[in-house]
Motif scaffolding. Sequence first.
Motif, PDB file in Angstrom:
ATOM      1  N   VAL A  45     -35.944 -10.913 -14.191  1.00  0.00           N
ATOM      2  CA  VAL A  45     -35.344 -10.175 -13.344  1.00  0.00           C
ATOM      3  C   VAL A  45     -35.496 -11.151 -11.781  1.00  0.00           C
ATOM      4  O   VAL A  45     -36.286 -12.157 -11.793  1.00  0.00           O
ATOM      5  CB  VAL A  45     -36.579  -8.945 -12.741  1.00  0.00           C
ATOM      6  CG1 VAL A  45     -35.994  -8.329 -11.479  1.00  0.00           C
ATOM      7  CG2 VAL A  45     -36.750  -8.134 -14.029  1.00  0.00           C
ATOM      8  N   SER A  46     -34.421 -10.636 -11.207  1.00  0.00           N
ATOM      9  CA  SER A  46     -34.142 -11.534  -9.937  1.00  0.00           C
ATOM     10  C   SER A  46     -35.316 -11.639  -8.789  1.00  0.00           C
ATOM     11  O   SER A  46     -36.042 -10.285  -8.743  1.00  0.00           O
ATOM     12  CB  SER A  46     -32.955 -11.515  -9.054  1.00  0.00           C
ATOM     13  OG  SER A  46     -31.681 -11.601 -10.067  1.00  0.00           O
ATOM     14  N   GLY A  47     -35.876 -12.765  -8.299  1.00  0.00           N
ATOM     15  CA  GLY A  47     -36.889 -12.945  -7.438  1.00  0.00           C
ATOM     16  C   GLY A  47     -38.234 -12.954  -7.874  1.00  0.00           C
ATOM     17  O   GLY A  47     -39.223 -12.868  -7.176  1.00  0.00           O
ATOM     18  N   ARG A  48     -38.459 -12.744  -9.133  1.00  0.00           N
ATOM     19  CA  ARG A  48     -39.660 -12.832  -9.920  1.00  0.00           C
ATOM     20  C   ARG A  48     -40.341 -14.214 -10.069  1.00  0.00           C
ATOM     21  O   ARG A  48     -39.677 -15.063 -10.202  1.00  0.00           O
ATOM     22  CB  ARG A  48     -40.027 -11.764 -11.050  1.00  0.00           C
ATOM     23  CG  ARG A  48     -40.018 -10.591 -10.982  1.00  0.00           C
ATOM     24  CD  ARG A  48     -39.062 -10.056  -9.883  1.00  0.00           C
ATOM     25  NE  ARG A  48     -39.351  -8.475  -9.563  1.00  0.00           N
ATOM     26  CZ  ARG A  48     -38.419  -7.659  -9.101  1.00  0.00           C
ATOM     27  NH1 ARG A  48     -37.279  -8.419  -8.444  1.00  0.00           N
ATOM     28  NH2 ARG A  48     -38.800  -6.503  -8.728  1.00  0.00           N
ATOM     29  N   SER A  49     -41.725 -14.194 -10.122  1.00  0.00           N
ATOM     30  CA  SER A  49     -42.450 -15.411 -10.272  1.00  0.00           C
ATOM     31  C   SER A  49     -43.253 -15.173 -11.262  1.00  0.00           C
ATOM     32  O   SER A  49     -43.162 -14.077 -11.777  1.00  0.00           O
ATOM     33  CB  SER A  49     -43.259 -16.036  -9.068  1.00  0.00           C
ATOM     34  OG  SER A  49     -44.127 -14.917  -8.932  1.00  0.00           O
ATOM     35  N   SER A  50     -43.929 -16.114 -11.962  1.00  0.00           N
ATOM     36  CA  SER A  50     -44.861 -15.944 -13.038  1.00  0.00           C
ATOM     37  C   SER A  50     -45.853 -14.928 -12.969  1.00  0.00           C
ATOM     38  O   SER A  50     -46.476 -14.188 -13.457  1.00  0.00           O
ATOM     39  CB  SER A  50     -45.608 -17.354 -13.427  1.00  0.00           C
ATOM     40  OG  SER A  50     -46.403 -17.799 -12.491  1.00  0.00           O
ATOM     41  N   ARG A  51     -46.315 -15.042 -11.569  1.00  0.00           N
ATOM     42  CA  ARG A  51     -47.316 -14.057 -10.936  1.00  0.00           C
ATOM     43  C   ARG A  51     -46.866 -12.664 -10.647  1.00  0.00           C
ATOM     44  O   ARG A  51     -47.413 -11.625 -11.298  1.00  0.00           O
ATOM     45  CB  ARG A  51     -47.859 -14.746  -9.751  1.00  0.00           C
ATOM     46  CG  ARG A  51     -48.917 -13.744  -8.981  1.00  0.00           C
ATOM     47  CD  ARG A  51     -49.430 -14.341  -7.501  1.00  0.00           C
ATOM     48  NE  ARG A  51     -50.221 -13.438  -6.790  1.00  0.00           N
ATOM     49  CZ  ARG A  51     -50.811 -13.696  -5.815  1.00  0.00           C
ATOM     50  NH1 ARG A  51     -50.584 -15.141  -5.194  1.00  0.00           N
ATOM     51  NH2 ARG A  51     -51.752 -12.916  -5.355  1.00  0.00           N
ATOM     52  N   SER A  52     -45.616 -12.669 -10.097  1.00  0.00           N
ATOM     53  CA  SER A  52     -45.021 -11.211  -9.574  1.00  0.00           C
ATOM     54  C   SER A  52     -44.731 -10.423 -10.991  1.00  0.00           C
ATOM     55  O   SER A  52     -44.790  -9.215 -10.903  1.00  0.00           O
ATOM     56  CB  SER A  52     -44.043 -11.180  -8.459  1.00  0.00           C
ATOM     57  OG  SER A  52     -43.044 -11.828  -8.995  1.00  0.00           O
ATOM     58  N   PHE A  53     -44.173 -11.151 -11.784  1.00  0.00           N
ATOM     59  CA  PHE A  53     -43.642 -10.532 -12.996  1.00  0.00           C
ATOM     60  C   PHE A  53     -44.723  -9.636 -13.964  1.00  0.00           C
ATOM     61  O   PHE A  53     -44.648  -8.801 -14.114  1.00  0.00           O
ATOM     62  CB  PHE A  53     -43.105 -11.459 -13.937  1.00  0.00           C
ATOM     63  CG  PHE A  53     -42.329 -11.067 -15.143  1.00  0.00           C
ATOM     64  CD1 PHE A  53     -40.951 -10.669 -14.983  1.00  0.00           C
ATOM     65  CD2 PHE A  53     -43.003 -10.757 -16.391  1.00  0.00           C
ATOM     66  CE1 PHE A  53     -40.088 -10.496 -16.201  1.00  0.00           C
ATOM     67  CE2 PHE A  53     -42.338 -10.397 -17.423  1.00  0.00           C
ATOM     68  CZ  PHE A  53     -40.763  -9.936 -17.370  1.00  0.00           C
TER      69      PHE A  53
END
Length: 425
Positions: free
Chosen positions: A245-253
Amino acid sequence: MKSVEAADLSAASGGQAQNIGKQAELDRGLPRTDDWRFDFGPGAAAEGYRAVGPDCRYDADKGYGFEDGGSVYGRDRRLQEDGAMSGDMAGTNIPGTNIPGGDTGLSRLRGSFCIPLGAVFRVDLPDGTYRVTLLTGDELADTHTLVKAGGSKRILPPVRTAAGQFVEHRFAVQVYGSTLRLAFAGKAPRVNALEIVSSPNTLTLFLAGDSTVTDQPASGYPYAGWGQMLPALFKHDVCVDNHAVSGRSSRSFIEEGRLDVLMSRMKAGDFLLIQFGHNDEKADPRRSTDPHTTYKEYLRRYIDAALAVKAQPVLITPVQRRYFDAEGRLADTHGEYVPAVCELAAECGVPLIDLAEKTRALLEQAGPEGSKELFMWTLPGEYMNFPAGMEDNTHFQETGAARIAGLVAEAVRELQLQPLLMYLR
């Protein structure tokens, strides 16, 4: 449908053509909840198939049809059983053709077809994994058909047939939201028939990542993530399920629950490709991670989750951005995030695809100007969706995304990742 590869109708009538008729006999009566067959083109459908004429529009009660938008035409080139030509073939002499008498199913599937120009065919299906078989060809003309799932996911290489050749292509696709949408285009597209069969045990290749990996929407064309180009590189034995998903990091995902959703669908023997970094590097408390601590900690959670269900995790270093120094060398924008992924792969003993290194070599070979063709560098008026043009050094257009997907496939070969290696086209 059985395989229908033939140089002409007379060649097919002997062996493969007879198999088609026999298979149609066997297939009749299969539960409609497990098997959907569509016969495209004007006129009545072959037995055991649902008719899809050029005017077959989608409605919810029927559960299938062409969506509004695009154009759909139809041709009927069938020969009558007495040898006279019908429809568009009337008055045309084709030496050497001979459809077996009474084989109306084969005659129908091959002789009648739709010509979808930028059209989307929709089928309402229960969520799950499916194997789709596409039959395409034309007795009188060369054909060129492009197929995408969901409007943007490239699921097959360009399908080409010579005049008189009929070819069957298979691919695997994941259905979410109870809807399968197949977008058709090309220089001379043909759709003769479709067969859709539930295939829950298909090996699934899951992707977790950001905008450089995701399936970009059709409305953003030519924007594309490399993940949406990857399905076309695998045979129907592999279903690519892209959760990036656009804009995601390993953390926010993870914190948005996306890894939990992904893992609810993963089974033993599946693969999980993991590429993050672009958004981990940003000064955003909801997304940022430290390459030496939290970045590796979050990535380890993906690894542990996959191993817990006996799936195979694969770490991928983040693709390079298009920034060159004065000497024409690619500038590093990822810092310690790339070595952090490499270190973690070694620590955990999991395969590593060093896409940062592969894309560095690709971009430096293309150079500052040539690499623009890979990224979203477009002129005003070049693409309808971006009339003012675009200069984007991070995201790919379809050409670039396809090249990156090819690098991922190259790495699968280099690492000998079985059985993925066996299933590459």
